[in-house]
Design an enzyme around this catalytic site. Structure first.
Site, PDB file in Angstrom:
ATOM      1  N   SER A 149       0.834  -1.201   0.000  1.00 31.32           N
ATOM      2  CA  SER A 149       0.000   0.000   0.000  1.00 31.32           C
ATOM      3  C   SER A 149       0.872   1.256   0.000  1.00 31.32           C
ATOM      4  O   SER A 149       1.669   1.449  -0.905  1.00 31.32           O
ATOM      5  CB  SER A 149      -0.961  -0.037   1.186  1.00 31.32           C
ATOM      6  OG  SER A 149      -1.900   1.019   1.112  1.00 31.32           O
ATOM      7  N   ASP A 303      -1.136   1.168  -4.619  1.00 30.83           N
ATOM      8  CA  ASP A 303      -1.968   0.073  -5.126  1.00 30.83           C
ATOM      9  C   ASP A 303      -3.391   0.523  -5.431  1.00 30.83           C
ATOM     10  O   ASP A 303      -4.255  -0.298  -5.738  1.00 30.83           O
ATOM     11  CB  ASP A 303      -1.967  -1.113  -4.161  1.00 30.83           C
ATOM     12  CG  ASP A 303      -2.673  -0.828  -2.848  1.00 30.83           C
ATOM     13  OD1 ASP A 303      -2.604   0.323  -2.373  1.00 30.83           O
ATOM     14  OD2 ASP A 303      -3.288  -1.761  -2.294  1.00 30.83           O
TER      15      ASP A 303
END
Length: 575
Positions: A149, A303
């Site tokens: 992330s 992401d």
């Protein structure tokens, strides 16, 4: 320095022929030149947190590498075979822009295929929400995405999705972790069966675009869409693969991309952190917006599950919205669209989390829908969809800049959320208004809520112990008053208890256990403390509110709430 024997036992295991020569050589170098790094790399096994497993890349049990991910994948393979004994197993794998994501994804695919499991592997990086979508679209039993992330460049991670497209939740997560823990590294099957690995791309992209446009479009006129000027940055991440395609497919033509940040790059060279929660991350997008006089700004994390949004205020100045504000705006818009379409009949719900704005409860009450509130992490919102099939999910979010529109994707989805925010902005502009004015009207209608977050970073073994001690201290020395306001309720999610301090009544919390403490004050303020499940941080969340009767009262009310938050932070000695 002295290293505990249990750590040395792990190190010695990694010096056996089960592990390749390169891995062994790196360990030997650490043993002589950096024993502290050796200890950090082996003192524990990487664990699954709120967003899957994340860690620093390198050798060792506490690092992301082919062996830790191989062990995860072998355990998951064994669990899938046990869970679906008579089915032809299928999994889908995606990965983001991070260093080694593509090679680690191939390692994961190799292990699945070596276990006789059919693998769909994206040929290039793709957004996490597209992976969630693909699990259901391809009727897979599970999905994996390699991502950390918004963590720093040295990190990577491994998120597991189940048949419904949502992340692992109880009881599967605990059962799978048990299988993984019982495995030996020597049991990992690394020899791939290439016949079982199928590369995917354009067909899934097209299906994902169609689904997103269908779910997040709401009868905005073609002229309004063409008239919205958008500034957008992917922050060197994967959203560049999908956001422009989705917006163009929906009819938005004035999309202006920050060129310096459009190229995927795991070093994230133009930002301190590729996290749209951090105002600095959108600096270049805001500069572009001012240069071209854009109406709205978007930025996504690597992401593409989180989104940052900036809009123009009443003085035409670009201001950043926080995650609570964006999710409240989007939820309110969805509820209003469903009401206008006559689709609200009391069998719908929205989703939120225990650390997010209480305004979500006010919205649910106003539209006669339920607001289901779960622990931090979107996997809990996805679980509500699975657990309550008789209820329709409208949308939901969390304060950490995540939102989900409908249930086609079962994780936070910046791609769909950006399209939804464009619909809101385009329609507001066409009527002579703005997103900012929509938010101001919500403050009048539902209460002026203001939230603030403090994150305190504590790295390594020592940091983890300090965070643990902070939570122990708060439990053992409970406060009864904060900023002159009595604490009327304390929820302790580790003990699953809610204690009313006025009556001393004790209730049992129905959500799963988690290391979270929440204080409710008599003036409606809310304070939450929790260690992060994905970063070496402890987080403190503050929510304060006041009722107002007109937009004219907003400036004075905001000053009042800012002072209240500042006083609470000062009294808790967090500044």
């Amino acid at each position: 320095m002295h290293i505990e024997q249990n750590i040395l036992d792990k190190v010695n295991e990694w010096l056996t022929p089960t592990f390749d020569n390169d891995t062994q050589d790196k360990i030997k170098v650490m043993m002589t030149s950096s024993p502290k790094d050796l200890e950090e790399s082996f003192y524990k096994n990487l664990e699954f947190g709120t967003g899957g497993m994340r860690g620093i890349m390198g050798v060792g049990t506490n690092r992301i590498n082919k062996y830790t991910l191989g062990k995860n994948t072998q355990g998951l393979s064994d669990y899938l075979k046990k869970s679906f004994p008579s089915e032809n197993l299928k999994v889908v794998i995606a990965y983001d822009c991070r260093h080694n994501s593509d090679t680690l994804a191939k390692v994961v695919a190799d292990v699945f295929s070596a276990n006789g499991i059919k693998v769909f592997l994206f040929s290039e990086m793709r957004p996490t929400p597209e992976l969630s979508f693909a699990v259901k679209h391809l009727n897979c039993h599970a999905g994996i995405v390699l991502t950390a992330s918004h963590n720093p460049p040295e990190y990577n991670g491994y998120k597991v999705y189940w048949q419904d497209g949502g992340q692992l939740v109880p009881p599967q997560d605990g059962e799978i972790i048990q299988v993984i823990e019982n495995l030996k590294y020597s049991e990992i099957k690394f020899e791939s069966n290439e016949d079982l690995i199928e590369y995917i791309d354009a067909d899934i992209d097209a299906a994902f675009v169609d689904s997103t446009v269908k779910n997040a479009s709401f009868n905005t006129s073609a002229a309004a869409r063409q008239n919205l000027k958008i500034a957008y940055t992917s922050l060197h991440g994967t959203s560049i693969k999908m956001v422009p395609k989705v917006l163009e497919a929906a009819g938005y033509t004035d999309i202006n991309i920050v060129p310096e940040q459009a190229e995927p790059n795991g070093n994230f060279p133009t930002v301190i952190s590729p996290n749209p929660e951090e105002p600095e991350a959108l600096t270049m997008a805001l500069a572009l917006a001012d240069k071209i006089n854009a109406d709205i700004v978007f930025g996504t994390d690597p992401d593409s599950d989180r989104l940052g949004v900036a809009v123009r205020d009443n003085n035409s100045k670009m201001i950043l919205l926080n995650g609570n504000q964006t999710m409240a705006i989007m939820t309110h818009y969805l509820l209003e669209q469903w009401r206008k379409a006559g689709k609200l009949n009391g069998k719908q719900f929205i989703g939120s989390t225990i650390v997010s704005t209480p305004m979500m409860l006010e919205l649910a009450s106003a539209y006669n829908v339920e607001c289901k509130v779960g622990l931090t992490g979107f996997k809990w919102i996805a679980k509500f969809i699975k657990d309550f099939p008789d209820l329709q999910f409208i949308g939901g979010g969390e304060e950490s800049f995540g939102f989900m529109v409908g249930d086609a994707v079962r994780d936070k989805d910046a791609v769909g959320a950006i399209l939804l925010m464009c619909e809101i902005a385009a329609q507001a502009k066409e009527k002579g208004g703005s997103v900012y004015q929509e938010l101001q009207q919500m403050f009048v209608d539902f209460g002026f809520y203001k939230e603030h977050l403090i994150s305190i970073t504590k790295k390594g073994i020592e940091g983890a112990n300090q965070i643990k001690q902070m939570m122990i201290d708060m439990r053992e020395k409970p406060v009864s008053e904060i900023n002159g306001q009595r604490v009327i309720m304390v929820e302790d999610y580790q003990n699953s208890t809610a204690r009313n301090l006025l009556t001393n009544e004790l209730e049992t919390l129905s959500v799963p256990k988690s290391d979270v403490l929440i204080y409710y004050l008599e003036d409606g303020s809310k304070i939450c403390a929790r260690p992060s499940g994905t970063e070496p941080k402890i987080k403190f969340y503050f929510s304060v509110n006041v009722a107002i009767e007109s937009m004219d009262e907003i400036p004075a009310a905001e000053k009042q709430l800012d002072i209240k938050i500042k006083n609470i932070i000062s009294e808790m000695q967090l500044n």
